[in-house]
Structures are given as C-alpha cells and as structure tokens.
Scaffold this active site. Sequence first.
Site, PDB file in Angstrom:
ATOM      1  N   GLU A 134       7.186  18.621  36.558  1.00 39.27           N
ATOM      2  CA  GLU A 134       5.786  18.261  36.282  1.00 39.27           C
ATOM      3  C   GLU A 134       5.350  17.051  37.097  1.00 39.27           C
ATOM      4  OE1 GLU A 134       4.681  18.679  31.849  1.00 39.27           O
ATOM      5  OE2 GLU A 134       6.851  18.651  31.900  1.00 39.27           O
ATOM      6  N   LYS A 164      12.703  19.685  21.525  1.00 37.36           N
ATOM      7  CA  LYS A 164      12.106  19.813  22.856  1.00 37.36           C
ATOM      8  C   LYS A 164      13.056  19.455  23.996  1.00 37.36           C
ATOM      9  CE  LYS A 164       8.396  20.484  24.013  1.00 37.36           C
ATOM     10  NZ  LYS A 164       7.103  19.832  24.030  1.00 37.36           N
ATOM     11  N   HIS A 182      -1.591  37.737  40.586  1.00 37.49           N
ATOM     12  CA  HIS A 182      -2.503  37.303  39.501  1.00 37.49           C
ATOM     13  C   HIS A 182      -1.723  36.866  38.261  1.00 37.49           C
ATOM     14  CE1 HIS A 182      -5.678  39.439  41.805  1.00 37.49           C
ATOM     15  NE2 HIS A 182      -4.711  40.320  41.991  1.00 37.49           N
ATOM     16  N   SER A 223      11.694  14.870  23.574  1.00 33.89           N
ATOM     17  CA  SER A 223      10.466  14.382  22.959  1.00 33.89           C
ATOM     18  C   SER A 223      10.818  13.297  21.948  1.00 33.89           C
ATOM     19  CB  SER A 223       9.766  15.544  22.252  1.00 33.89           C
ATOM     20  OG  SER A 223       8.897  15.056  21.255  1.00 33.89           O
TER      21      SER A 223
END
Length: 458
Positions: free
Chosen positions: A291, A284, A157, A278
């Site tokens: 992804e 970043k 979980h 970024s």
Amino acid sequence: MSSKAWGGRFEAQPEDWVDDFNASIEFDKNLINQDIQGSIAHATMLANQHIITQDEAQSIIQGLKNIQKDFNEGNIEFKASLEDIHLNIEHELIQRIGETGGKLHTGRSRNDQVATDMHLYTKEEVQNIIELIKSFQHEIIKLAEEHVDTIMPGYTHLQRAQPISFAHHVMTYFWMLERDKGRFNDSLKRIDISPLGAAALSGTTHPIDRHETQALLDFANIYENSLDAVSDRDYIIETLHNISLTMVHLSRFAEEIIFWSTDEAKFITLSDAFSTGSSIMPQKKNPDMAELIRGKVGRTTGHLMSMLVTLKGLPLAYNKDLQEDKEGLFDAIHTVKGSLRIFEGMIASMTVNTDRLSETVKKDFSNATELADYLVSKGVPFRTAHEIVGKIVLNCIHKGIYLLDVPLSEYQAQHSSINEDIYDYLNPENCLKRRKSYGSTGQDSVKHQLNVAKSLLA
Ligand code: ARG
C-alpha cells in the site's frame, strides 16, 4: 570582512530568519561528496593550467579531503548563514588553509558548481536505480520460473477473462521494468555531461581547460554552450519522469499484491516479515508495504509536476528558482530505491497459493472462449460460436453450474458437433497448452519468454 562571500558590496546583512529562507544547506549537504570531487578536479586543472601553483592545489585538495572526512564523521556543523554546501565548504577551507583557499573559486561560479554536483549525483543514483531494477527483475524471473504451470484467472475489467499462467502474469512486470531500465540508461546520455567551467553564465577569461575537468570527473560529454550548461535542468525532469513511471509500474503491481492477498482472492500469502497488524483487530494482517508503494507514487509524480512548473517561463541563465530542483529529486530517488528494495523482498518471501489458484479457474467461465474456439475448429463461424456459447453460459448461470458441469446431451442439443472430448478441451490446463502463439501464456511460449528475459539480464 563580512562572513558572506559577497560581503564587499553590502551595507547590511539579512537577519537569521531571512538567511534560513534563502539557505539550501539543510538539503544540499547531501551533495558534499560530489561537491568535493568537483572542486578537486577544478583545483587540479587550475594548477595544470598554471592559474594556481601545484603547491596551492595540493594544499586545497588536502584541505577539501579533510573537510570531507570530518563532515562524514559528524565533526562539522554547516551554517545556514553560509547558505549552501558550496559556500560552507569554501568558508571552512579558508578557515583551515588560509587565503590560498580563496583561489579555488577562480574561473568558476556556484552556478556551474551546483550543476556539476547535480550531474555527478544524478548519474550515480540513476546507475544505482538501474542495478536495483535488475535485482528486482532477477527475483521476478525466479518467481515466474517456479510458476510456469500455475494456472490463475486472467482478468479484463477485473472480471475473469481467460486462464493464464501465473508466470506469464508476473513476467509482465519484468517487461515494464525492462522498459524503465531502458529509459534510465538512455537518459544517462543527457546526464553524463560536464557543465564545469561554464562559470556564472558566459564562461571565463581565465585559461581554464574544460576538457580536462570533464575527463577528471569521468563525464562522457561536455556542454557546448555555457548558458545552457548552467540553466539546463531537463535531465532532472527526465529523471523525475523515469522515476515516476517506474513508481507507476510498481504501484500497479502493488495493487495486484493487495488484491491477491485479500480473503476474497487468497491467491498469495504475504510473509509476516512484510506485513503489519492492527492495533484493534487481532486477526488482521495488512499489506502495508504494498500500500505504501502504491501511495508513494503521489510524491514522485508531485515532484515531477513541481519541477516542470518551476522551469516553465524561467529566463536564462541561472535563477534562484533552480535551487528548488534538489529536495524533490532527492526524495524521488530515495523513494524509488526504497520501493524497489521492499518490493523485491516482498515477492521473494510471499507464498503463491497454487491450489487455491487452480481451484479458482475451475469455478468460473474463463474457459468460455475455449468452447467457442472448439466450435470454430468444427467449422462454425466464430460469431455464431460466440452466440451459442453465450446462451450456454447464460443457462449455466441460471442453474448455478459451470461449463465443465454441463451434460454432453445438453451440449449436443446446442450444437451437434460437440463431442465427449469437450471436457478435456475445456480443462484450464489444456486451455494453456493450446496457446502456442508467440508471446502467449502457453507453457512453451512462457518458457521461451523466460529464456529471452534471462538472456537480457545476463
Ligand atoms: N544553492 C544554490 C542552488 O542550489 C547554488 C547556486 C547559487 N547561485 C547563485 N547565483 N546564487 O541553486
């Protein structure tokens, strides 16, 4: 004579924009090597069966080889008005060698021709995918071998559950990929079949030898039914399914990589070479590769759905709907191959933050089951032990401490059988060591698992 292969029966020609809609050349030019391979086998067989002469076959074969070479060197522009790869090549061949070129299509149709191309193509690409999976599996084993003793929190979980070995965690993906490989291998039985010679749908009156072309094209098997040969696209759906499931597995792994590389987790650090920055936030470093792999499951699953729907309700034998089998398959293959390569590079170059991981399991309750097991070893029924440990954990939460911080006096107040050895027992390293059940996360079990995995890849 009309430039169309079926000119005879027609009094009018489609306009260019209609041709464009009908044409598949933009994508089926991808099949040029398979198409020429199939045609060479067909011409060879036609000559051996005395349907054309050996000289005619030689001139056809030489013509085809020249076309292949010229195309691969960028010297041929195929035309949408000639619809597809089959008609473009035939047209080019007749231009080059004259009327003899028109004999190639004897006892053959584009229906068995395109099916042959797709079987050859799918077989080759499935073998390529299997090799890429193997290579990725080697990298997973390498990573696992370095981290048998690296302890991390195991989750259920997405809540900390029990300490596990990092090697054990990543090896899960080895086994998923092992099943994927098994599915791809098994599917080859249904891909590696020759449809050539089924002609349009019913076979042919010419004395062709389908077994000869089967052998020349190195197909393991042959379609027994000519209608089935030209209308079967099960193997494409099966391949799309196998690719989709592999992509699902990669996306699960990608999701973990993304989570592990967050500031919150810091379990791993991705290499700069597999990350991006970024345009506005200078600090970043984003896990774009992972992804993208996670995102690309959308396309492969979409292609699978699309092909299932295309085939549903399609009557026998060939229907033009079947031309829709190509772009999705090409894209799915391109996607899974790219994803496997990127993933392999990404895990080969990432850093596993072992100190951070072992710190993590000291600041959680993932050793709570151990405390219950400890009580069980002292004769307490598991259900009672669970209740006692639940209360201890609740006390800790109220005080903001963990099980290793609880003083012995407090333990003994909860249950008299708890002794000084509890602290050793609760140490995450020992939690792993005690796990000796087959396939468990204990160091010895994981080493055994790695040996089994290596022998499978050998
Ligand atoms: N371009 C077609 C396809 O990809 C080739 C077969 C065409 N056959 C036909 N009868 N129109 O399916």
